[in-house]
Write an enzyme that holds these catalytic residues in place. Sequence first.
Site, PDB file in Angstrom:
ATOM      1  N   LYS A  22     -16.936  12.276  66.593  1.00 17.90           N
ATOM      2  CA  LYS A  22     -17.284  11.010  65.933  1.00 17.90           C
ATOM      3  C   LYS A  22     -17.884  11.261  64.553  1.00 17.90           C
ATOM      4  O   LYS A  22     -17.510  10.631  63.557  1.00 17.90           O
ATOM      5  CB  LYS A  22     -18.281  10.212  66.783  1.00 17.90           C
ATOM      6  CG  LYS A  22     -18.973   9.076  66.036  1.00 17.90           C
ATOM      7  CD  LYS A  22     -19.978   8.367  66.886  1.00 17.90           C
ATOM      8  CE  LYS A  22     -21.309   9.010  66.988  1.00 17.90           C
ATOM      9  NZ  LYS A  22     -22.192   8.861  65.826  1.00 17.90           N
ATOM     10  N   ASN A  23     -18.815  12.228  64.474  1.00 22.48           N
ATOM     11  CA  ASN A  23     -19.550  12.441  63.220  1.00 22.48           C
ATOM     12  C   ASN A  23     -18.762  13.208  62.171  1.00 22.48           C
ATOM     13  O   ASN A  23     -19.263  13.461  61.088  1.00 22.48           O
ATOM     14  CB  ASN A  23     -20.896  13.114  63.518  1.00 22.48           C
ATOM     15  CG  ASN A  23     -21.812  12.145  64.241  1.00 22.48           C
ATOM     16  OD1 ASN A  23     -21.546  10.940  64.284  1.00 22.48           O
ATOM     17  ND2 ASN A  23     -22.864  12.664  64.825  1.00 22.48           N
ATOM     18  N   CYS A 119     -33.715   1.618  62.575  1.00 24.90           N
ATOM     19  CA  CYS A 119     -32.870   2.123  63.660  1.00 24.90           C
ATOM     20  C   CYS A 119     -33.785   2.510  64.815  1.00 24.90           C
ATOM     21  O   CYS A 119     -34.940   2.876  64.594  1.00 24.90           O
ATOM     22  CB  CYS A 119     -32.102   3.342  63.149  1.00 24.90           C
ATOM     23  SG  CYS A 119     -31.318   4.307  64.439  1.00 24.90           S
ATOM     24  N   ARG A 124     -35.055   6.159  58.998  1.00 20.00           N
ATOM     25  CA  ARG A 124     -33.760   6.633  58.469  1.00 20.00           C
ATOM     26  C   ARG A 124     -33.412   6.016  57.108  1.00 20.00           C
ATOM     27  O   ARG A 124     -32.384   5.353  56.951  1.00 20.00           O
ATOM     28  CB  ARG A 124     -32.639   6.389  59.471  1.00 20.00           C
ATOM     29  CG  ARG A 124     -32.902   7.030  60.818  1.00 20.00           C
ATOM     30  CD  ARG A 124     -31.761   6.876  61.777  1.00 20.00           C
ATOM     31  NE  ARG A 124     -30.615   7.697  61.427  1.00 20.00           N
ATOM     32  CZ  ARG A 124     -29.465   7.691  62.123  1.00 20.00           C
ATOM     33  NH1 ARG A 124     -29.335   6.876  63.150  1.00 20.00           N
ATOM     34  NH2 ARG A 124     -28.474   8.468  61.783  1.00 20.00           N
ATOM     35  N   ASP A 307     -29.138  15.598  68.584  1.00 18.95           N
ATOM     36  CA  ASP A 307     -28.250  14.736  69.377  1.00 18.95           C
ATOM     37  C   ASP A 307     -28.048  15.231  70.794  1.00 18.95           C
ATOM     38  O   ASP A 307     -27.375  14.578  71.591  1.00 18.95           O
ATOM     39  CB  ASP A 307     -26.888  14.599  68.678  1.00 18.95           C
ATOM     40  CG  ASP A 307     -26.996  13.858  67.350  1.00 18.95           C
ATOM     41  OD1 ASP A 307     -26.027  13.903  66.574  1.00 18.95           O
ATOM     42  OD2 ASP A 307     -28.052  13.260  67.089  1.00 18.95           O
TER      43      ASP A 307
HETATM   44  C1  EPZ Z   1     -26.358  12.374  61.181  1.00 23.28           C
HETATM   45  O1  EPZ Z   1     -27.156  11.237  60.841  1.00 23.28           O
HETATM   46  C2  EPZ Z   1     -25.647  12.005  62.483  1.00 23.28           C
HETATM   47  N1  EPZ Z   1     -24.850  10.826  62.273  1.00 23.28           N
HETATM   48  C3  EPZ Z   1     -26.693  11.744  63.562  1.00 23.28           C
HETATM   49  O2  EPZ Z   1     -26.005  11.527  64.795  1.00 23.28           O
HETATM   50  C4  EPZ Z   1     -27.556  12.977  63.724  1.00 23.28           C
HETATM   51  O3  EPZ Z   1     -28.587  12.698  64.632  1.00 23.28           O
HETATM   52  C5  EPZ Z   1     -28.190  13.370  62.367  1.00 23.28           C
HETATM   53  O4  EPZ Z   1     -27.165  13.533  61.375  1.00 23.28           O
HETATM   54  C6  EPZ Z   1     -28.971  14.667  62.452  1.00 23.28           C
HETATM   55  O5  EPZ Z   1     -28.174  15.690  62.932  1.00 23.28           O
HETATM   56  C7  EPZ Z   1     -23.637  10.954  61.648  1.00 23.28           C
HETATM   57  O6  EPZ Z   1     -23.202  12.024  61.250  1.00 23.28           O
HETATM   58  C8  EPZ Z   1     -22.841   9.715  61.475  1.00 23.28           C
HETATM   59  P1  EPZ Z   1     -29.812  12.863  58.431  1.00 23.28           P
HETATM   60  P2  EPZ Z   1     -27.813  11.123  59.385  1.00 23.28           P
HETATM   61  O7  EPZ Z   1     -29.587  12.194  57.127  1.00 23.28           O
HETATM   62  O8  EPZ Z   1     -26.949  11.780  58.394  1.00 23.28           O
HETATM   63  C9  EPZ Z   1     -34.198  11.787  56.909  1.00 23.28           C
HETATM   64  C10 EPZ Z   1     -25.472  10.467  66.828  1.00 23.28           C
HETATM   65  O9  EPZ Z   1     -26.142  10.383  67.864  1.00 23.28           O
HETATM   66  N2  EPZ Z   1     -33.539  11.247  55.700  1.00 23.28           N
HETATM   67  O10 EPZ Z   1     -29.379  14.263  58.565  1.00 23.28           O
HETATM   68  O11 EPZ Z   1     -28.166   9.700  59.181  1.00 23.28           O
HETATM   69  C11 EPZ Z   1     -33.835  10.982  58.164  1.00 23.28           C
HETATM   70  O12 EPZ Z   1     -34.644   9.848  58.299  1.00 23.28           O
HETATM   71  C12 EPZ Z   1     -26.157  10.261  65.458  1.00 23.28           C
HETATM   72  O13 EPZ Z   1     -24.260  10.722  66.790  1.00 23.28           O
HETATM   73  C13 EPZ Z   1     -34.323  10.768  54.671  1.00 23.28           C
HETATM   74  O14 EPZ Z   1     -35.548  10.773  54.748  1.00 23.28           O
HETATM   75  O15 EPZ Z   1     -29.135  11.979  59.583  1.00 23.28           O
HETATM   76  C14 EPZ Z   1     -34.043  12.012  59.270  1.00 23.28           C
HETATM   77  O16 EPZ Z   1     -35.382  12.046  59.637  1.00 23.28           O
HETATM   78  C15 EPZ Z   1     -27.559   9.768  65.588  1.00 23.28           C
HETATM   79  N3  EPZ Z   1     -33.695  10.266  53.574  1.00 23.28           N
HETATM   80  C16 EPZ Z   1     -33.617  13.318  58.595  1.00 23.28           C
HETATM   81  O17 EPZ Z   1     -33.677  13.088  57.177  1.00 23.28           O
HETATM   82  C17 EPZ Z   1     -32.313  10.240  53.441  1.00 23.28           C
HETATM   83  O18 EPZ Z   1     -31.797   9.768  52.414  1.00 23.28           O
HETATM   84  C18 EPZ Z   1     -32.212  13.795  58.940  1.00 23.28           C
HETATM   85  O19 EPZ Z   1     -31.355  12.699  58.815  1.00 23.28           O
HETATM   86  C19 EPZ Z   1     -31.551  10.739  54.495  1.00 23.28           C
HETATM   87  C20 EPZ Z   1     -32.182  11.238  55.621  1.00 23.28           C
END
Ligand code: EPZ
Length: 423
Positions: A22-23, A119, A124, A307
Amino acid sequence: MDKFRIKGGKILKGQVAISGAKNSALPIMAASLLTAEPLHVHNIPKVRDLVTMSKLLTFMHVHVSVKEFPSSDYTLQATRLNDEVAPYELVKTMRASTLVLGPLVARCGRARVSLPGGCAIGQRPIDLHIKGLELLGAKITQEHGYVEATADRLRGAEIVFDRITVTGTEDLLMAATLAEGETILQNAAREPEVADLAALLNKMGAKIQGAGTPTIKIKGVTKLKGARHRIIPDRIEAGTFLIAGALTGGDLNIAACDPAHLDAILIKLKESGVKTKSTADSVRVMGDNPFTASDLNTEEYPGFPTDMQAQFMALATQAEGTSIITENIFENRFMHAQELVRMGANIKIEGHRAVVRGKTQLSAAAVLASDLRASASLVLAALVADGETIIDRVYHIDRGYEKIEEKLKAVGAQIRRIGNMLP
Ligand code: EPZ
């Protein structure tokens, strides 16, 4: 709303074939916005989030054609784009919709995308996406719940991420492919899904090096072409079924997966006393050993994936001893713990640490799914609980697992969907 009814105590035996990731499919579908030529994408999982992404792209006048719906093979063609907007109605159902921001401003010079909002698992924000686009020369305004990015043409730049972000890396990687000059992404995400996206973009004519490492270099080009691509297997779905096999004391072969993407999960399973055997594209799990408690820290790839944290917690409830699970990525990702406690688990939450004391006999109960991976954890717990568990709001699980109840039933689980809302 759909529910699952699961009778616990069945030993799972046989083979489960893993669907596409999916991701990886989400950013790869968004990449269709970067070219006027067709993208042929195969092995897309038939899950709700991909249906949402295809609705969003269709709303943006991308021609999305599939043989049947939902499908694993899509042809996407963004022949003409004009003032495209990603509306709140769609973005609120799936925050990954923000992956259209970078490609749109790179291709059209303008993008208007609804901010995703809160969320269940954490705040996020997308501040790192926005900061990166500004460094690439985009002018950003935010009003009425929307972010608007404009640029005549993006300009290459060096972007050092304050923290590792998966979709942030993917969004800026896509934007940089059409920027003038070279972009360097530092402290970039190394997830296999990022590398899969880069592999597709390079097939489209992009010049990307270093995807899968912390430093990615992108030489911008003026135009990208069409391509054909097969999505990598879903490592989180594979990890979930590995734990299902282990927990039920079964013997499951997890096929059509990529064991190379599962290292951290397999190491943790071994530490917990679970026997596995890998081949090039499958992992066999034999759960006949008692489980031993093992501490866990969630980290960015190649560390243990957040995840898989909820699913691992279900296993820890059946392990002898105390497991300390530390969630380092999201600030609110223990919603499943209270539901597991309702089933008889012994779990104490202390900030971003969960202390799981095992082994406790789980008993069936009516429980509520709160997010995608939390619902997977409840399904796993129900497979070993005494009696019949009812899991409500399984629409969460449909977002990221293709027909999980049919795959489980095929290897011996007693599971039934109540209701009729399939993706
Ligand atoms: C991706 O989300 C995945 N989703 C998530 O999977 C997964 O949990 C996550 O990466 C971490 O591995 C997809 O790929 C569609 P991040 P993403 O940006 O990209 C902070 C599932 O269950 N952050 O890596 O949104 C954020 O809040 C889903 O399939 C900022 O602060 O996650 C988090 O604490 C859930 N500012 C951390 O970084 C930003 O601009 C990592 O988030 C971006 C992120």
